[in-house]
Design a protein around this motif. Structure first.
Motif, PDB file in Angstrom:
ATOM      1  N   ALA A  85       0.157   5.774  -0.762  1.00  8.02           N
ATOM      2  CA  ALA A  85      -0.649   6.753  -0.384  1.00  8.02           C
ATOM      3  C   ALA A  85      -1.539   6.712  -1.471  1.00  8.02           C
ATOM      4  O   ALA A  85      -1.054   6.837  -2.471  1.00  8.02           O
ATOM      5  CB  ALA A  85       0.060   8.079  -0.402  1.00  8.02           C
ATOM      6  N   SER A  86      -2.891   6.672  -1.318  1.00  4.96           N
ATOM      7  CA  SER A  86      -3.681   6.805  -2.318  1.00  4.96           C
ATOM      8  C   SER A  86      -3.995   8.135  -2.845  1.00  4.96           C
ATOM      9  O   SER A  86      -3.629   8.979  -2.434  1.00  4.96           O
ATOM     10  CB  SER A  86      -5.049   6.192  -1.492  1.00  4.96           C
ATOM     11  OG  SER A  86      -5.795   7.601  -0.912  1.00  4.96           O
ATOM     12  N   GLU A  87      -4.495   8.023  -4.115  1.00  4.72           N
ATOM     13  CA  GLU A  87      -4.644   9.505  -4.574  1.00  4.72           C
ATOM     14  C   GLU A  87      -5.730  10.522  -3.927  1.00  4.72           C
ATOM     15  O   GLU A  87      -5.168  11.709  -3.756  1.00  4.72           O
ATOM     16  CB  GLU A  87      -5.152   9.298  -6.273  1.00  4.72           C
ATOM     17  CG  GLU A  87      -5.578  10.639  -7.047  1.00  4.72           C
ATOM     18  CD  GLU A  87      -6.057  10.401  -8.346  1.00  4.72           C
ATOM     19  OE1 GLU A  87      -6.242  11.517  -8.668  1.00  4.72           O
ATOM     20  OE2 GLU A  87      -6.274   9.259  -8.787  1.00  4.72           O
ATOM     21  N   THR A  88      -6.564   9.751  -3.330  1.00  7.01           N
ATOM     22  CA  THR A  88      -7.333  10.720  -2.484  1.00  7.01           C
ATOM     23  C   THR A  88      -6.683  11.339  -1.411  1.00  7.01           C
ATOM     24  O   THR A  88      -6.823  12.566  -0.814  1.00  7.01           O
ATOM     25  CB  THR A  88      -8.479   9.706  -1.933  1.00  7.01           C
ATOM     26  OG1 THR A  88      -9.258   9.035  -3.053  1.00  7.01           O
ATOM     27  CG2 THR A  88      -9.401  10.535  -0.976  1.00  7.01           C
ATOM     28  N   ASP A  89      -5.665  10.452  -0.675  1.00  4.28           N
ATOM     29  CA  ASP A  89      -4.735  10.975   0.527  1.00  4.28           C
ATOM     30  C   ASP A  89      -3.943  12.047  -0.180  1.00  4.28           C
ATOM     31  O   ASP A  89      -3.715  13.086   0.730  1.00  4.28           O
ATOM     32  CB  ASP A  89      -4.175  10.178   1.226  1.00  4.28           C
ATOM     33  CG  ASP A  89      -4.803   8.944   1.992  1.00  4.28           C
ATOM     34  OD1 ASP A  89      -5.744   9.248   2.588  1.00  4.28           O
ATOM     35  OD2 ASP A  89      -4.508   7.632   1.846  1.00  4.28           O
ATOM     36  N   LEU A  90      -3.308  11.926  -1.317  1.00  2.00           N
ATOM     37  CA  LEU A  90      -2.415  12.969  -1.645  1.00  2.00           C
ATOM     38  C   LEU A  90      -3.158  14.357  -2.231  1.00  2.00           C
ATOM     39  O   LEU A  90      -2.681  15.401  -2.005  1.00  2.00           O
ATOM     40  CB  LEU A  90      -1.525  12.339  -2.692  1.00  2.00           C
ATOM     41  CG  LEU A  90      -0.663  11.077  -2.769  1.00  2.00           C
ATOM     42  CD1 LEU A  90      -0.267  10.577  -3.944  1.00  2.00           C
ATOM     43  CD2 LEU A  90       0.526  11.623  -1.690  1.00  2.00           C
ATOM     44  N   ARG A  91      -4.215  13.893  -2.754  1.00  2.00           N
ATOM     45  CA  ARG A  91      -5.304  15.287  -3.184  1.00  2.00           C
ATOM     46  C   ARG A  91      -5.669  16.017  -1.808  1.00  2.00           C
ATOM     47  O   ARG A  91      -5.705  17.103  -1.657  1.00  2.00           O
ATOM     48  CB  ARG A  91      -6.414  14.711  -3.898  1.00  2.00           C
ATOM     49  CG  ARG A  91      -5.733  14.431  -5.181  1.00  2.00           C
ATOM     50  CD  ARG A  91      -7.120  14.616  -6.492  1.00  2.00           C
ATOM     51  NE  ARG A  91      -6.360  14.261  -7.838  1.00  2.00           N
ATOM     52  CZ  ARG A  91      -5.772  14.817  -8.543  1.00  2.00           C
ATOM     53  NH1 ARG A  91      -5.188  16.035  -8.008  1.00  2.00           N
ATOM     54  NH2 ARG A  91      -5.306  14.443  -9.551  1.00  2.00           N
ATOM     55  N   ARG A  92      -5.994  15.338  -0.794  1.00  2.00           N
ATOM     56  CA  ARG A  92      -6.435  15.912   0.502  1.00  2.00           C
ATOM     57  C   ARG A  92      -5.214  16.670   0.869  1.00  2.00           C
ATOM     58  O   ARG A  92      -5.618  17.750   1.785  1.00  2.00           O
ATOM     59  CB  ARG A  92      -6.656  14.900   1.414  1.00  2.00           C
ATOM     60  CG  ARG A  92      -7.168  15.279   2.659  1.00  2.00           C
ATOM     61  CD  ARG A  92      -7.860  14.213   3.727  1.00  2.00           C
ATOM     62  NE  ARG A  92      -8.279  14.667   5.040  1.00  2.00           N
ATOM     63  CZ  ARG A  92      -7.174  14.332   6.174  1.00  2.00           C
ATOM     64  NH1 ARG A  92      -6.332  13.667   5.755  1.00  2.00           N
ATOM     65  NH2 ARG A  92      -7.763  14.873   7.219  1.00  2.00           N
ATOM     66  N   THR A  95       2.843  12.901   5.701  1.00  2.00           N
ATOM     67  CA  THR A  95       3.514  12.433   4.969  1.00  2.00           C
ATOM     68  C   THR A  95       4.240  11.169   5.427  1.00  2.00           C
ATOM     69  O   THR A  95       4.284  10.184   5.039  1.00  2.00           O
ATOM     70  CB  THR A  95       4.712  13.385   4.371  1.00  2.00           C
ATOM     71  OG1 THR A  95       4.098  14.310   3.748  1.00  2.00           O
ATOM     72  CG2 THR A  95       5.586  12.684   3.369  1.00  2.00           C
ATOM     73  N   SER A 113      -5.563  19.868  -0.472  1.00  2.00           N
ATOM     74  CA  SER A 113      -6.737  20.732  -0.394  1.00  2.00           C
ATOM     75  C   SER A 113      -6.695  21.755   0.580  1.00  2.00           C
ATOM     76  O   SER A 113      -5.782  21.887   1.189  1.00  2.00           O
ATOM     77  CB  SER A 113      -7.801  19.583   0.084  1.00  2.00           C
ATOM     78  OG  SER A 113      -7.501  19.344   1.408  1.00  2.00           O
ATOM     79  N   LYS A 119       0.865  -1.230   0.216  1.00  2.00           N
ATOM     80  CA  LYS A 119       0.043   0.114   0.037  1.00  2.00           C
ATOM     81  C   LYS A 119       0.945   1.113  -0.040  1.00  2.00           C
ATOM     82  O   LYS A 119       1.943   1.302   0.845  1.00  2.00           O
ATOM     83  CB  LYS A 119      -0.975   0.089   0.992  1.00  2.00           C
ATOM     84  CG  LYS A 119      -1.872  -1.207   1.299  1.00  2.00           C
ATOM     85  CD  LYS A 119      -2.918  -1.026   2.324  1.00  2.00           C
ATOM     86  CE  LYS A 119      -3.955  -2.410   2.282  1.00  2.00           C
ATOM     87  NZ  LYS A 119      -4.684  -2.444   3.558  1.00  2.00           N
TER      88      LYS A 119
END
Length: 154
Positions: free
Chosen positions: A83-90, A108, A93, A81
């Motif tokens: 970092a998901s794209e969602t985590d990175l975009r968050r 991070t 944000s 696993k």
């Protein structure tokens, strides 16, 4: 944490390389040993006797299983696993972008710990298969050498 992540990536690459090498060496050992026997005893030599057949069959079986385990070692544990794209975009944000540098580093580091944890689990699986492959390969080589010596020297 960054250094540990790099170590786990390197460990994974090392185990994968060793697994590929172990598989190739197991099959090479079978070929070379049988070729040497062909040269020493002639092309029409027939293995005779239960002891010799048992040694040869056991050695070949162990080396074959070692080759298969080497292939499995390269194949298992590859998923980990990150970092998901969602985590990175968050992190980019409005919620987290203005965060203090310490908090940003914490986020991070937390994501890197997840990658390290799952990489270690996969690498451990790979390593167990590789160790078993090496043990079987060593045993197979010993039996193959014993067979060859008995054939050549009677």
């Amino acid at each position: 944490i960054k250094k540990e992540l790099e170590r786990e990536y390197t460990r994974r690459d090392t185990v994968n390389s060793r697994a590929a090498g172990a598989g190739a060496s197991a099959t090479t050992l079978i070929t070379v040993t049988l070729a040497v026997l062909g040269v020493a005893k002639g092309a029409h030599y027939v293995v005779d006797g239960l002891e010799l057949l048992g040694l040869l069959a056991s050695a070949l079986l162990l080396l074959l299983v070692a080759a298969v385990l080497s292939i499995i070692a390269g194949a298992v544990g590859g998923e980990f696993k990150v970092a998901s794209e969602t985590d990175l975009r968050r992190m980019l944000s409005a919620e987290l972008w203005p965060a203090h540098t310490i908090d940003a580093r914490w986020h991070t580091a937390d994501l890197n710990i997840l990658a390290i944890k799952t990489l270690r689990e996969g690498n451990s699986k790979k390593y167990r298969y590789l160790v078993l492959a090496h043990v079987l390969q060593a045993t197979g080589v010993f039996l193959l050498a014993l067979f060859a010596l008995k054939v050549i020297f009677g």
